[in-house]
Design an enzyme around this catalytic site. Structure first.
Site, PDB file in Angstrom:
ATOM      1  CD  GLU A 120     -11.000  31.088  43.231  1.00  0.00           C
ATOM      2  OE1 GLU A 120     -10.432  30.572  44.350  1.00  0.00           O
ATOM      3  OE2 GLU A 120     -10.500  30.833  42.067  1.00  0.00           O
ATOM      4  CB  CYS A 166     -11.124  27.202  42.009  1.00  0.00           C
ATOM      5  SG  CYS A 166     -11.229  25.420  42.447  1.00  0.00           S
TER       6      CYS A 166
END
EC number: 2.1.1.35
Length: 363
Positions: free
Chosen positions: A355, A321
């Protein structure tokens, strides 16, 4: 969030900018072509949190504009799921004439699913009493089984029906059930989460041996990837997530996944023989033949000892992330492994967040 950026007509442009940024960040690595997994331009978030502003007899959801720092009253929120938007209106209409439910309410959290379940958490600057329970139960009866409520105050949590939502995802056509606990981590963008699972399955097809997974959460990836491996050994520290993962294993009739409640750092110590752990009694780590490891760490990435442990595997599947910390980890992992798959998942449209997914194979 910059509310002025929430413009579906600009979605493709902002996604292209992210793709350029991702390619630029990883330019020093010999990456294959970037695989791009787009989001829906609106109603993509399964979770949303709003502060509540009281103004006399009026009450509104508010957000704070990043540019002006001013509070903005909203009735709808473009990123939130259609279910959340529907109940934002219904809840406000129910709260306005009800002094018991609105008194000292300062925040509302919504957790929704693609399968149509919703948990609404009401946060208060006061203790909740029987009168509150009576009023919220009236609302519960009115709205039916698909909606649950949680009342929160200092050292107080009142659950009306349940504190979770059960999600049903169709991954490569296969249904997978996931219990999602309120106030625990779940993937925020439901449809992109499905694409992430499908990418991970495709990236590990024709695998041999077992899979080791760190930071498994509620078993999100563990259950989807179990089909590609003889066994899956997964670790997670958060107790509610572990409980959800155990439920999800049973709900999906999967019999080759083992979940251990441990941090990645402690598991690394166990694998390296630094010390023994009671939680591993009855589990013979040497019996697992793990050629592949899957990691989905927090924004801080992998610590140095876990980096070294991860290097011992033939293949490393890494979901990040925070591409910046992934790049930092690649300074070590890239010494022994090369990137053979490279993906961007647009979990958070209209923001700078990206991401990333990489498959690393031993050189």
């Amino acid at each position: 969030m910059d509310l002025s950026a929430l413009d579906p007509s600009q979605y493709e442009s902002q996604l292209a900018t992210k793709c350029d940024r991702m390619r630029e960040l990883f330019a020093a690595h010999a990456t294959p072509e970037l695989q791009v997994f787009r989001s829906e331009p609106k109603h993509y978030r399964m979770r949303a949190e709003f502060r509540i502003w009281h103004d006399g007899d009026d009450l509104n959801y508010i957000m704070f504009d990043q540019q002006t720092k001013q509070r903005i009253a909203i009735t709808q929120f473009l990123p939130a799921s259609t279910l959340i938007n529907e109940y934002m209106i219904k809840l406000r209409e129910a709260l306005l004439p009800n002094p018991t439910l609105r008194f000292k309410l300062f925040q509302v959290d919504f957790l929704s699913t693609l399968s149509g379940e919703l948990v609404i958490s009401l946060l208060y600057h006061r203790q909740l009493d029987q009168e509150w329970e009576t009023e919220i139960n009236k609302l519960k009866q009115l709205w039916g089984d698909k909606v649950s409520f949680i009342g929160r105050a200092k050292k107080q949590k009142l659950v009306i029906d349940r504190d979770y939502a059960d999600e049903l995802l169709h991954v490569h056509g296969q249904p997978l059930n996931y219990r999602q606990i309120e106030n625990s981590f779940t993937q925020p963008n439901g449809k992109v989460a499905v694409k992430m699972l499908e990418w991970a399955i495709d990236a590990t097809r024709n695998s041999s041996g077992d899979l080791l997974e760190l930071y498994c959460g509620n078993g999100n990836f563990s259950l989807a990837l179990a089909q590609n491996f003889e066994r899956v050994l997964a670790t997670e520290l958060a107790k509610p997530s572990v409980q959800a993962a155990q439920h999800n294993i049973a709900a999906n009739n999967i019999n080759n996944v083992t979940i251990i409640r441990m941090s990645a750092e402690d598991f690394t110590d166990a694998m390296n023989g630094v010390r023994e752990f009671n939680r591993l009694k009855g589990i013979d780590l040497t019996a697992f033949n793990c050629n592949t490891i899957f990691v989905d760490p927090p924004r801080s990435g992998l610590d140095s000892e876990t980096e070294k442990m991860v290097q011992g595997y033939e293949r490393i599947l890494y979901i990040s992330c925070n591409p910046e910390t992934l790049l930092e980890n690649l300074k070590t992992l890239g010494q022994t492994h090369k990137i053979t798959q490279f993906a961007l998942f647009d979990q958070f449209p209209y923001t700078h967040h990206m991401e990333a997914g990489v498959l690393l194979e031993r050189k």
